[in-house]
Enzyme design. Structure first.
Site, mmCIF file in Angstrom:
data_model
loop_
_atom_site.group_PDB
_atom_site.id
_atom_site.type_symbol
_atom_site.label_atom_id
_atom_site.label_comp_id
_atom_site.label_asym_id
_atom_site.label_seq_id
_atom_site.Cartn_x
_atom_site.Cartn_y
_atom_site.Cartn_z
ATOM 1 N N ASP A 1 26.573 12.674 95.917
ATOM 2 C CA ASP A 1 25.489 13.137 96.782
ATOM 3 C C ASP A 1 24.194 12.492 96.291
ATOM 4 O O ASP A 1 23.880 12.574 95.097
ATOM 5 C CB ASP A 1 25.411 14.666 96.688
ATOM 6 C CG ASP A 1 24.346 15.297 97.562
ATOM 7 O OD1 ASP A 1 23.541 14.577 98.178
ATOM 8 O OD2 ASP A 1 24.317 16.543 97.639
ATOM 9 N N SER B 1 21.209 23.057 100.159
ATOM 10 C CA SER B 1 20.547 21.881 100.715
ATOM 11 C C SER B 1 19.084 22.197 101.026
ATOM 12 O O SER B 1 18.325 22.562 100.137
ATOM 13 C CB SER B 1 21.321 21.389 101.936
ATOM 14 O OG SER B 1 20.902 20.103 102.332
ATOM 15 N N HIS C 1 28.165 16.520 99.546
ATOM 16 C CA HIS C 1 27.201 17.404 100.194
ATOM 17 C C HIS C 1 27.891 18.189 101.314
ATOM 18 O O HIS C 1 28.687 17.649 102.074
ATOM 19 C CB HIS C 1 26.054 16.572 100.772
ATOM 20 C CG HIS C 1 24.830 17.365 101.055
ATOM 21 N ND1 HIS C 1 23.899 17.682 100.089
ATOM 22 C CD2 HIS C 1 24.369 17.928 102.208
ATOM 23 C CE1 HIS C 1 22.926 18.384 100.623
ATOM 24 N NE2 HIS C 1 23.190 18.558 101.912
#
Length: 310
Positions: free
Chosen positions: A243, A149, A273
């Site tokens: 996502d 991320s 995610h």
């Protein structure tokens, strides 16, 4: 057309989503930063799986940046945690790093970069650079840059900024990274209301990161805005299908390939995610984690396991 998440997402992943929502409600981003961090830390602790046998860790600075070192040998994984540049730290991804150490056998160093809003960009980037340079000067080569991320963004930004330096970077593995793709097209719209992360969440965390004033295009902030993708290390870019950030991984890999480099993109079907926390409960996440550790091992050995460049 709105995705049918009931079909795309399997029951095991839905169970993970429900468990996450119970610990980290979807409206958490509306709370104070202190409350967000406390809730996130409790949620990560709820999923913590402990250390595999033989794995130890000690906290120590590298380049003046607090880090957690999981001693190993032969190579070094530098891990940048996710959390939107706002939450997370040495504890949030502790067991993930411990399992990378156990599986690959290498040194692993988790970097506790400064967080927003107290420390807006480029503070985290500067910490990533300082830690990477110091780790490279201290621990075993080759070096692998790994992040999920927001941490995937930092890993890529570090790879771009250190090209030409003799740091021994042998590869980067970017896990559902946010790399600065166009937020008005593609997966940002298709999966705007995905479980675990929405487009609104992405916009919220981006606004905090730049303290309300978006900087001029800068690869240290959004690696996809770089005009030069030459000289980057072999790259595995992994996206979760469900996502809003999904397209960033494939777009980034395509730019490296177009520049003559080695990159491979994977979109993990039906995953969401944050799925690294589901690696023990969701078969698809377990398989993806195995893909990640296999890539780390291959890149450290100077191997390219994906056939041609892509």
């Amino acid at each position: 057309m709105k995705p049918d998440y009931d079909t795309l997402i399997d029951p095991a992943t839905w169970a993970f989503i429900r468990a996450t929502d119970a610990a980290y409600p979807p409206d958490t981003a509306t709370l104070s930063i202190a409350d967000q961090r406390a809730i996130y830390d409790r949620m990560c602790r709820a999923f913590h799986r402990g250390y595999p046998p033989g794995v130890t860790a000690n906290d120590r600075p590298f380049g003046g940046v607090p880090c957690r070192h999981y001693p190993g040998s032969d190579a070094t994984v530098i891990y940048f945690h996710g959390g939107g540049f706002v939450v997370g730290g040495l504890h949030s991804h502790d067991d993930i790093c411990a399992e990378i150490r156990a599986t690959c056998g290498f040194h692993v160093v988790s970097v506790d970069y400064r967080l927003c809003p107290e420390h807006p960009h480029p503070a985290a980037f500067h910490d990533a650079l300082a830690a990477t340079r110091a780790i490279s000067a201290t621990l075993s080569h080759p070096i692998l840059l790994v992040g999920d991320s927001a941490g995937g963004n930092l890993a890529a930004a570090t790879a771009h900024a250190t090209r030409g330096e003799a740091l021994g970077v042998a590869g980067q593995i970017l896990i559902y990274p946010g790399l600065g793709g166009n937020k008005d097209t593609g997966s940002y719209l298709t999966h705007a209301t995905a479980p675990m992360l929405t487009r609104d969440d992405v916009l919220f965390y981006a606004s905090i990161r730049h303290a309300g004033t978006e900087p001029a295009p800068d690869p240290s902030f959004v690696p996809l805005c770089d005009h030069d993708f030459n000289g980057l290390p072999p790259t595995l870019a992994i996206a979760a299908e469900c996502d809003p950030l999904a397209d960033d991984a494939s777009t980034y890999a395509a730019r490296i390939i177009a520049a003559g480099g080695k990159a491979h993109a994977v979109t993990e079907p039906g995953l969401v995610h944050g799925y690294l926390r589901a690696r023990h409960s969701v078969p698809r996440a377990k398989a993806s984690f195995a893909r990640i550790t296999a890539a780390i091992t291959a890149f450290a050995a100077g191997e390219w396991p994906y056939g041609d460049r892509s």
